[in-house]
Write a protein that holds these residues in place. Structure first.
Motif, PDB file in Angstrom:
ATOM      1  N   HIS A 137       0.862  -1.177   0.000  1.00  0.00           N
ATOM      2  CA  HIS A 137       0.000   0.000   0.000  1.00  0.00           C
ATOM      3  C   HIS A 137       0.896   1.223   0.000  1.00  0.00           C
ATOM      4  O   HIS A 137       2.122   1.120   0.135  1.00  0.00           O
ATOM      5  N   SER A 150      -8.187   1.227   3.278  1.00  0.00           N
ATOM      6  CA  SER A 150      -8.246  -0.196   2.952  1.00  0.00           C
ATOM      7  C   SER A 150      -9.661  -0.723   2.754  1.00  0.00           C
ATOM      8  O   SER A 150      -9.852  -1.919   2.535  1.00  0.00           O
ATOM      9  N   SER A 151     -10.660   0.139   2.810  1.00  0.00           N
ATOM     10  CA  SER A 151     -12.043  -0.320   2.724  1.00  0.00           C
ATOM     11  C   SER A 151     -12.449  -0.605   1.287  1.00  0.00           C
ATOM     12  O   SER A 151     -12.004   0.055   0.341  1.00  0.00           O
ATOM     13  N   THR A 152     -13.290  -1.622   1.118  1.00  0.00           N
ATOM     14  CA  THR A 152     -13.866  -1.949  -0.187  1.00  0.00           C
ATOM     15  C   THR A 152     -15.353  -2.221   0.006  1.00  0.00           C
ATOM     16  O   THR A 152     -15.788  -2.700   1.052  1.00  0.00           O
ATOM     17  N   ASN A 157     -11.870  -3.634  -6.012  1.00  0.00           N
ATOM     18  CA  ASN A 157     -10.497  -4.107  -5.842  1.00  0.00           C
ATOM     19  C   ASN A 157      -9.743  -3.203  -4.881  1.00  0.00           C
ATOM     20  O   ASN A 157      -9.974  -1.988  -4.834  1.00  0.00           O
ATOM     21  N   ARG A 158      -8.816  -3.782  -4.137  1.00  0.00           N
ATOM     22  CA  ARG A 158      -7.805  -3.014  -3.417  1.00  0.00           C
ATOM     23  C   ARG A 158      -6.492  -3.332  -4.095  1.00  0.00           C
ATOM     24  O   ARG A 158      -5.993  -4.445  -4.023  1.00  0.00           O
ATOM     25  N   SER A 159      -5.926  -2.373  -4.838  1.00  0.00           N
ATOM     26  CA  SER A 159      -4.798  -2.666  -5.708  1.00  0.00           C
ATOM     27  C   SER A 159      -3.567  -1.852  -5.324  1.00  0.00           C
ATOM     28  O   SER A 159      -3.656  -0.833  -4.639  1.00  0.00           O
ATOM     29  N   TYR A 160      -2.421  -2.335  -5.806  1.00  0.00           N
ATOM     30  CA  TYR A 160      -1.135  -1.693  -5.546  1.00  0.00           C
ATOM     31  C   TYR A 160      -0.219  -1.979  -6.725  1.00  0.00           C
ATOM     32  O   TYR A 160      -0.199  -3.099  -7.252  1.00  0.00           O
ATOM     33  N   LYS A 275      -9.664  -8.695  -3.855  1.00  0.00           N
ATOM     34  CA  LYS A 275     -11.082  -8.366  -3.819  1.00  0.00           C
ATOM     35  C   LYS A 275     -11.833  -9.510  -3.157  1.00  0.00           C
ATOM     36  O   LYS A 275     -11.285 -10.602  -2.970  1.00  0.00           O
ATOM     37  N   ASP A 288      -5.871  -5.502   3.282  1.00  0.00           N
ATOM     38  CA  ASP A 288      -4.505  -4.974   3.292  1.00  0.00           C
ATOM     39  C   ASP A 288      -3.568  -6.124   2.947  1.00  0.00           C
ATOM     40  O   ASP A 288      -3.814  -7.266   3.334  1.00  0.00           O
TER      41      ASP A 288
END
Length: 398
Positions: A137, A150-152, A157-160, A275, A288
């Motif tokens: 992150h 970090s919320s979805t 998607n939580r992407s990096y 995700k 995370d």
């Protein structure tokens, strides 16, 4: 343990602190074992609260707190951070965040302390010095709300974007810290979308979930989320007098991405994304990621490619075998499969040494066991090998 020297380090007197690893003789790294101990106490009236600890911007602990009695409650937990020992090569920041409300009604004030204990290594227990750890992150600034970062919702998607600092990573996995809240806390009781009524007080989205990890848009792994019941949830007998399984220490879901290292070792940016498949529009999952890997000590550059990537997306079936005007029974079952084969070899190698593997069928609700099954490895030379992993996933949710 009698006769074993340990070195303790307090890290959370304030919520934002500086972690300076021990360097005195007999305490300096490398370490055979690193242990995190966290203790808390609260009394009065209070809900359970979610919290997390970051060290060096890497997520190392996901927790919830207990609902107290007027007389108060104390609890403690331990977490093995030996895999995360590269965090302690140099000083770094520690951040503890537990959002809480204290007023005339909710009187419980949380008191938290945390310590690290380092067990110095002997020549036979020293960890590999080629270890790598990267938080996936952008980093936490002082005062930043980590949960917002970090919320979805709704399957986001939580992407990096990841660029490896060296091109010789030979083993790697990604730990995904994931927990559902709001309408996703009891996702396994959610009503199918087609049966959802807005004013019913129920939550939509159905009961099938997969935590999925992607590398450059390709599915790299999936895991069933464990139905953790926090204090205050469902029924008191599930969390009193003993707390619910994993509620005080929510473990991460581990994904082996070694077959993708032939792609990731090219020195270019790559997208890593997590995700929750099936997530409803309401409710939140906090995601995370932390990458843990190992460099090859003999080769400066490892290259390779994917040889096979076969995906059967999740197929979810919802049936209503019995229904009346007052109640109904919903049966949901689903499954997916993934097969990945990757080639990894030194730059200029011929890739002739192959590595076989096998997968195994999963049982529902077992965290830390990837849908891809157990990866079996045998050394066939210094590095040349092909890593395989595959299995089929099937689960039913009565």
């Amino acid at each position: 343990v009698t006769g074993v020297q340990t070195c303790a380090l307090p890290i959370c007197a304030p919520s934002y602190a500086r972690v300076v690893p021990p360097t005195s003789p007999g305490c300096a790294g490398p370490w055979a074992h690193v242990q995190l101990d966290l203790a808390g106490e609260v009394k009065g009236v209070q809900f359970d609260r979610m919290g997390a600890l970051w060290i060096g911007n890497a997520h190392v602990l996901r927790i919830t707190t207990p609902e107290p009695s007027p007389e108060g409650i104390r609890w403690q937990l331990q977490r093995d951070l030996t895999d995360y020992w590269p965090l302690f090569r140099s000083p770094s920041n520690a951040t503890l965040q537990i959002d809480n409300t204290v007023d005339a009604t909710y009187t419980g004030i949380l008191f938290i302390s945390a310590n690290l204990t380092f067990y110095p290594a002997t020549p036979s227990t020293a960890p590999a010095t080629e270890a790598l750890l990267l938080p996936l992150h952008a980093g936490l600034a002082y005062g930043e709300n980590a949960w917002e970062a970090s919320s979805t919702a709704g399957g986001e998607n939580r992407s990096y974007t990841l660029t490896l600092p060296q091109r010789n990573l030979r083993l790697a996995h990604i730990d995904v810290y994931a927990s559902g809240h709001g309408c996703e806390e009891f996702w396994y009781t959610n009503v199918p979308d087609e049966d959802f009524e807005p004013d019913s007080g129920a939550c939509a989205g159905g009961t099938y979930r997969e935590i999925q990890l992607y590398v450059d848009g390709l599915l790299a792994g999936a895991n069933y989320p464990f139905p953790t019941i926090y204090t205050g949830g469902v029924c008191p007998l599930l969390w009193r007098p003993l707390t619910g399984i994993y509620s005080f220490n929510v473990p991460p879901y581990r994904f082996d991405i070694t077959p993708f290292l032939g792609l990731l070792n090219d020195g270019e940016p790559h997208e890593i994304a997590a995700k929750v498949f099936g997530q409803g529009e309401a409710g939140t999952w906090f995601l995370d990621m932390v990458l843990v890997g190992s460099h090859d000590p003999h080769f400066e550059v490892l290259t390779g490619r994917l040889l096979e990537h076969t995906v059967q997306p999740p197929q979810v079936r919802v049936q209503h075998p019995k229904a009346t005007d007052e109640s109904y029974l919903v049966t949901t079952d689903g499954g997916s499969s993934l097969r990945v084969t990757g080639l990894l070899e030194p730059l200029g190698g011929d890739g002739t040494a192959l590595q076989g593997g096998r997968g195994e069928r999963l049982q529902p609700w077992l965290p830390h066991r990837p849908l891809l099954g157990r990866l079996v490895r045998r050394s066939l030379g210094a590095l040349d090998r092909r890593d395989r992993k595959s299995t089929r996933l099937n689960s039913s949710h009565p």
